[in-house]
Write an enzyme that holds these catalytic residues in place. Structure first.
Site, PDB file in Angstrom:
ATOM      1  N   ALA A  40       0.833  -1.203   0.000  1.00  0.00           N
ATOM      2  CA  ALA A  40       0.000   0.000   0.000  1.00  0.00           C
ATOM      3  C   ALA A  40       0.869   1.254   0.000  1.00  0.00           C
ATOM      4  O   ALA A  40       1.953   1.268   0.573  1.00  0.00           O
ATOM      5  CB  ALA A  40      -0.903   0.006   1.229  1.00  0.00           C
ATOM      6  N   ASP A  41       0.363   2.294  -0.655  1.00  0.00           N
ATOM      7  CA  ASP A  41       1.019   3.591  -0.547  1.00  0.00           C
ATOM      8  C   ASP A  41       0.155   4.479   0.343  1.00  0.00           C
ATOM      9  O   ASP A  41      -0.885   4.050   0.847  1.00  0.00           O
ATOM     10  CB  ASP A  41       1.261   4.215  -1.924  1.00  0.00           C
ATOM     11  CG  ASP A  41      -0.008   4.452  -2.730  1.00  0.00           C
ATOM     12  OD1 ASP A  41      -1.097   4.560  -2.136  1.00  0.00           O
ATOM     13  OD2 ASP A  41       0.091   4.531  -3.970  1.00  0.00           O
ATOM     14  N   SER A  42       0.582   5.721   0.540  1.00  0.00           N
ATOM     15  CA  SER A  42      -0.145   6.600   1.460  1.00  0.00           C
ATOM     16  C   SER A  42      -1.575   6.860   0.995  1.00  0.00           C
ATOM     17  O   SER A  42      -2.486   6.991   1.818  1.00  0.00           O
ATOM     18  CB  SER A  42       0.602   7.917   1.655  1.00  0.00           C
ATOM     19  OG  SER A  42       0.796   8.561   0.409  1.00  0.00           O
TER      20      SER A  42
END
Length: 79
Positions: free
Chosen positions: A33-35
């Site tokens: 996951a990214d931000s």
């Protein structure tokens, strides 16, 4: 309850199997996951539970367990 709800939302946002998600699972390293993904997950939780999670605290989340604790704390503060 919070963990099960969170698993469902994570699975939906990241397209992963709920069986892969444990409290020790990290958003970035384990789930990729990214931000923005984490933000979407938190928004999903907020919508389902009708709460508002502290954005600064949400940005510091590392594991699913961290998110569960933040959600529990937020729910308790809103009751």
């Amino acid at each position: 309850m919070e963990f099960d709800l969170l698993k469902e939302i994570i699975a939906e946002v990241l397209n992963v199997d709920t069986a892969e998600i444990k409290e020790s699972t990290t958003f970035v390293d384990d789930l990729g996951a990214d931000s923005l993904d984490v933000f979407q997950i938190i928004m999903g939780v907020e919508e389902k539970l009708n709460i508002e999670v502290d954005t600064d605290a949400a940005e510091k989340l590392s594991t699913v367990g961290d998110a569960v604790e933040l959600i529990k704390k937020t729910v308790a503060e809103n009751n």
